[in-house]
Motif scaffolding. Structure first.
Motif, PDB file in Angstrom:
ATOM      1  N   LEU A  42       0.820  -1.216   0.000  1.00 15.63           N
ATOM      2  CA  LEU A  42       0.000   0.000   0.000  1.00 15.63           C
ATOM      3  C   LEU A  42       0.852   1.263   0.000  1.00 15.63           C
ATOM      4  O   LEU A  42       0.572   2.211  -0.738  1.00 15.63           O
ATOM      5  CB  LEU A  42      -0.945   0.005   1.202  1.00 15.63           C
ATOM      6  N   VAL A  43       1.899   1.287   0.808  1.00 16.48           N
ATOM      7  CA  VAL A  43       2.763   2.468   0.860  1.00 16.48           C
ATOM      8  C   VAL A  43       3.526   2.621  -0.458  1.00 16.48           C
ATOM      9  O   VAL A  43       3.609   3.726  -1.014  1.00 16.48           O
ATOM     10  CB  VAL A  43       3.728   2.390   2.065  1.00 16.48           C
ATOM     11  N   GLY A  44       4.058   1.537  -1.001  1.00 16.23           N
ATOM     12  CA  GLY A  44       4.791   1.604  -2.265  1.00 16.23           C
ATOM     13  C   GLY A  44       3.907   2.022  -3.430  1.00 16.23           C
ATOM     14  O   GLY A  44       4.292   2.849  -4.255  1.00 16.23           O
ATOM     15  N   LEU A  45       2.688   1.483  -3.485  1.00 20.09           N
ATOM     16  CA  LEU A  45       1.769   1.833  -4.559  1.00 20.09           C
ATOM     17  C   LEU A  45       1.318   3.286  -4.450  1.00 20.09           C
ATOM     18  O   LEU A  45       1.268   4.000  -5.451  1.00 20.09           O
ATOM     19  CB  LEU A  45       0.554   0.902  -4.536  1.00 20.09           C
ATOM     20  N   SER A  46       1.015   3.732  -3.254  1.00 22.20           N
ATOM     21  CA  SER A  46       0.582   5.130  -3.103  1.00 22.20           C
ATOM     22  C   SER A  46       1.713   6.102  -3.425  1.00 22.20           C
ATOM     23  O   SER A  46       1.475   7.139  -4.064  1.00 22.20           O
ATOM     24  CB  SER A  46       0.032   5.373  -1.697  1.00 22.20           C
ATOM     25  N   CYS A  47       2.938   5.785  -3.036  1.00 21.73           N
ATOM     26  CA  CYS A  47       4.074   6.647  -3.390  1.00 21.73           C
ATOM     27  C   CYS A  47       4.273   6.701  -4.898  1.00 21.73           C
ATOM     28  O   CYS A  47       4.514   7.768  -5.459  1.00 21.73           O
ATOM     29  CB  CYS A  47       5.347   6.146  -2.718  1.00 21.73           C
ATOM     30  N   CYS A  48       4.148   5.558  -5.550  1.00 20.07           N
ATOM     31  CA  CYS A  48       4.297   5.506  -7.004  1.00 20.07           C
ATOM     32  C   CYS A  48       3.220   6.336  -7.687  1.00 20.07           C
ATOM     33  O   CYS A  48       3.508   7.107  -8.605  1.00 20.07           O
ATOM     34  CB  CYS A  48       4.243   4.064  -7.472  1.00 20.07           C
ATOM     35  N   LEU A  49       1.976   6.190  -7.257  1.00 23.33           N
ATOM     36  CA  LEU A  49       0.886   6.942  -7.877  1.00 23.33           C
ATOM     37  C   LEU A  49       1.033   8.446  -7.658  1.00 23.33           C
ATOM     38  O   LEU A  49       0.765   9.242  -8.565  1.00 23.33           O
ATOM     39  CB  LEU A  49      -0.458   6.449  -7.345  1.00 23.33           C
ATOM     40  N   ARG A  70       2.143  25.119 -11.763  1.00 22.02           N
ATOM     41  CA  ARG A  70       3.451  25.127 -11.107  1.00 22.02           C
ATOM     42  C   ARG A  70       3.808  23.681 -10.798  1.00 22.02           C
ATOM     43  O   ARG A  70       3.178  23.048  -9.970  1.00 22.02           O
ATOM     44  CB  ARG A  70       3.409  25.919  -9.795  1.00 22.02           C
ATOM     45  N   ILE A  71       4.804  23.157 -11.477  1.00 20.99           N
ATOM     46  CA  ILE A  71       5.181  21.765 -11.312  1.00 20.99           C
ATOM     47  C   ILE A  71       6.500  21.688 -10.559  1.00 20.99           C
ATOM     48  O   ILE A  71       7.492  22.277 -10.969  1.00 20.99           O
ATOM     49  CB  ILE A  71       5.302  21.068 -12.677  1.00 20.99           C
ATOM     50  N   ASP A  72       6.475  20.955  -9.450  1.00 19.20           N
ATOM     51  CA  ASP A  72       7.683  20.718  -8.677  1.00 19.20           C
ATOM     52  C   ASP A  72       7.602  19.323  -8.056  1.00 19.20           C
ATOM     53  O   ASP A  72       7.141  19.166  -6.931  1.00 19.20           O
ATOM     54  CB  ASP A  72       7.841  21.784  -7.595  1.00 19.20           C
ATOM     55  N   PRO A  73       8.004  18.281  -8.796  1.00 12.53           N
ATOM     56  CA  PRO A  73       7.929  16.919  -8.265  1.00 12.53           C
ATOM     57  C   PRO A  73       8.769  16.709  -7.010  1.00 12.53           C
ATOM     58  O   PRO A  73       8.472  15.830  -6.215  1.00 12.53           O
ATOM     59  CB  PRO A  73       8.452  16.051  -9.410  1.00 12.53           C
ATOM     60  N   VAL A  74       9.795  17.526  -6.818  1.00 11.26           N
ATOM     61  CA  VAL A  74      10.646  17.383  -5.639  1.00 11.26           C
ATOM     62  C   VAL A  74       9.851  17.684  -4.365  1.00 11.26           C
ATOM     63  O   VAL A  74      10.033  17.026  -3.346  1.00 11.26           O
ATOM     64  CB  VAL A  74      11.885  18.297  -5.752  1.00 11.26           C
ATOM     65  N   ARG A  75       8.946  18.639  -4.435  1.00  8.15           N
ATOM     66  CA  ARG A  75       8.123  18.953  -3.261  1.00  8.15           C
ATOM     67  C   ARG A  75       7.195  17.795  -2.916  1.00  8.15           C
ATOM     68  O   ARG A  75       6.966  17.508  -1.745  1.00  8.15           O
ATOM     69  CB  ARG A  75       7.314  20.224  -3.504  1.00  8.15           C
ATOM     70  N   ILE A  76       6.676  17.113  -3.936  1.00  7.38           N
ATOM     71  CA  ILE A  76       5.825  15.953  -3.672  1.00  7.38           C
ATOM     72  C   ILE A  76       6.660  14.816  -3.093  1.00  7.38           C
ATOM     73  O   ILE A  76       6.229  14.138  -2.163  1.00  7.38           O
ATOM     74  CB  ILE A  76       5.072  15.528  -4.941  1.00  7.38           C
ATOM     75  N   ALA A  77       7.858  14.598  -3.617  1.00  8.11           N
ATOM     76  CA  ALA A  77       8.743  13.569  -3.063  1.00  8.11           C
ATOM     77  C   ALA A  77       9.081  13.890  -1.608  1.00  8.11           C
ATOM     78  O   ALA A  77       9.116  12.986  -0.756  1.00  8.11           O
ATOM     79  CB  ALA A  77      10.013  13.465  -3.895  1.00  8.11           C
ATOM     80  N   HIS A  78       9.294  15.149  -1.303  1.00  5.61           N
ATOM     81  CA  HIS A  78       9.574  15.544   0.075  1.00  5.61           C
ATOM     82  C   HIS A  78       8.374  15.263   0.972  1.00  5.61           C
ATOM     83  O   HIS A  78       8.521  14.800   2.109  1.00  5.61           O
ATOM     84  CB  HIS A  78       9.943  17.028   0.133  1.00  5.61           C
ATOM     85  N   GLY A  79       7.186  15.532   0.487  1.00  2.00           N
ATOM     86  CA  GLY A  79       5.981  15.236   1.258  1.00  2.00           C
ATOM     87  C   GLY A  79       5.806  13.749   1.496  1.00  2.00           C
ATOM     88  O   GLY A  79       5.380  13.321   2.586  1.00  2.00           O
ATOM     89  N   ILE A  80       6.131  12.940   0.494  1.00  2.00           N
ATOM     90  CA  ILE A  80       6.037  11.491   0.651  1.00  2.00           C
ATOM     91  C   ILE A  80       7.027  11.008   1.705  1.00  2.00           C
ATOM     92  O   ILE A  80       6.685  10.209   2.584  1.00  2.00           O
ATOM     93  CB  ILE A  80       6.274  10.790  -0.699  1.00  2.00           C
TER      94      ILE A  80
END
Length: 107
Positions: A42-49, A70-80
């Motif tokens: 569940l954690v791996g799938l939600s992070c991937c999505l 405004r696209i910043d995938p790094v901020r989403i990775a930080h939140g994950i």
């Protein structure tokens, strides 16, 4: 719309995340650790999505104005990473004067 979700550039990362997290979760399940197969999948799938949504949102929002997006995938990775750290912090238990946690050791 459904055919867009079955594109290889979206499907392969999802399958890879499920397989990788199932291997890790299966090993944890085998060793009887608190977080097992379901938790890791569940954690791996939600992070991937979430990361796929961050990376591909420009294509999905094609009808929006370019000044608005405004696209910043790094901020989403930080939140994950922050969320996973929060979940891992919940695995540490206090029982009286002893603390149980990572690897199930008493300290």
């Amino acid at each position: 719309m459904i055919t867009d979700l079955l594109e290889p550039q979206l499907l392969w990362p999802i399958l890879g995340a499920i397989i990788a997290s199932a291997v890790i979760g299966g090993e944890r399940e085998f060793r009887s650790s608190p977080a097992g197969l379901r938790t890791h999948v569940l954690v791996g799938l939600s992070c991937c999505l979430l990361m796929l949504a961050a990376v591909h949102q420009i294509a999905w929002l094609s009808d929006a104005l370019a000044e608005v997006i405004r696209i910043d995938p790094v901020r989403i990775a930080h939140g994950i990473l922050t969320g996973i750290g929060f979940l891992c912090g919940g695995v540490i238990f206090r029982e009286g004067f002893s603390v149980r946690g990572w690897k199930g050791t008493n300290r």
